[in-house]
Design a protein around this motif. Sequence first.
Motif, PDB file in Angstrom:
ATOM      1  N   SER A   1       0.947  -1.157   0.066  1.00  0.00           N
ATOM      2  CA  SER A   1       0.110   0.011   0.083  1.00  0.00           C
ATOM      3  C   SER A   1       0.823   1.255   0.177  1.00  0.00           C
ATOM      4  O   SER A   1       1.920   1.495   0.751  1.00  0.00           O
TER       5      SER A   1
ATOM      6  N   GLY B   1      -6.085  -2.963   5.789  1.00  0.00           N
ATOM      7  CA  GLY B   1      -7.159  -3.066   4.546  1.00  0.00           C
ATOM      8  C   GLY B   1      -8.721  -2.743   5.389  1.00  0.00           C
ATOM      9  O   GLY B   1      -9.561  -2.503   4.537  1.00  0.00           O
TER      10      GLY B   1
ATOM     11  N   GLU C   1      -5.239   2.724  -0.917  1.00  0.00           N
ATOM     12  CA  GLU C   1      -5.722   1.487  -1.611  1.00  0.00           C
ATOM     13  C   GLU C   1      -4.759   1.590  -3.136  1.00  0.00           C
ATOM     14  O   GLU C   1      -5.019   0.766  -3.832  1.00  0.00           O
TER      15      GLU C   1
END
Length: 219
Positions: free
Chosen positions: A63, A79, A101
Amino acid sequence: MKIKLSVILAILCLIPVLRPAYGATLDDGTITYSAGSYLGGQPIPIGYDPYGYNYQARRFSGSYFNAYANSANLPPWDGDDVSYLAANPGAVSHWAWNYREVRVDMKWNDAWLSNIDRDDDGKLDRHYGLPSYIGSGAWLTNHEFGTSDEDPWNYFVKIAAAPADATPIGGIWYTASGGEIGTQIWGEFAILQGVYNDKSAGEHGLAEISPEGPGLGKY
């Protein structure tokens, strides 16, 4: 043949395993994360850490937010926004949170960030033997992937340290002979090549390229 082999093995068993003469390695367990980071003081592992860094292989995969989370004294984002922010409410104010994201793949060379410690300070070396990145030959590649209006996009960039005899003029690095290296970034570096593909933004293909050539290792 069996006798000769047994003699060789016996000799090898008597040879001590020595630390490489050029410096400490991650396997030694003496190279640690910087103080003030979430993992501060802990030995850097061989292989991928919880954030996505593999310092031994000199690469990152994970990420965009996690690329900066450790240095901001935050745990890796897993997440799950709700549980993560409940435990780490300050993360929402970090500038990289909105890009959590976005997936990032980075690779770099030894001059950018080594996987050894030659000066025994307990940290991985940067531009070893030089006061700055200028003239070090350091380079980095960064590949980002995300979605925009449900359409996938990706961006790839090559970045290199400016050579010792280069000069920045108006945000562009130039060689000693006046050749354009590329856009100045982070002070000591130049963008050698950028490729951007984003259907929703109408972008496709080459976004920037060095007139002096985009090859890594040239400087």
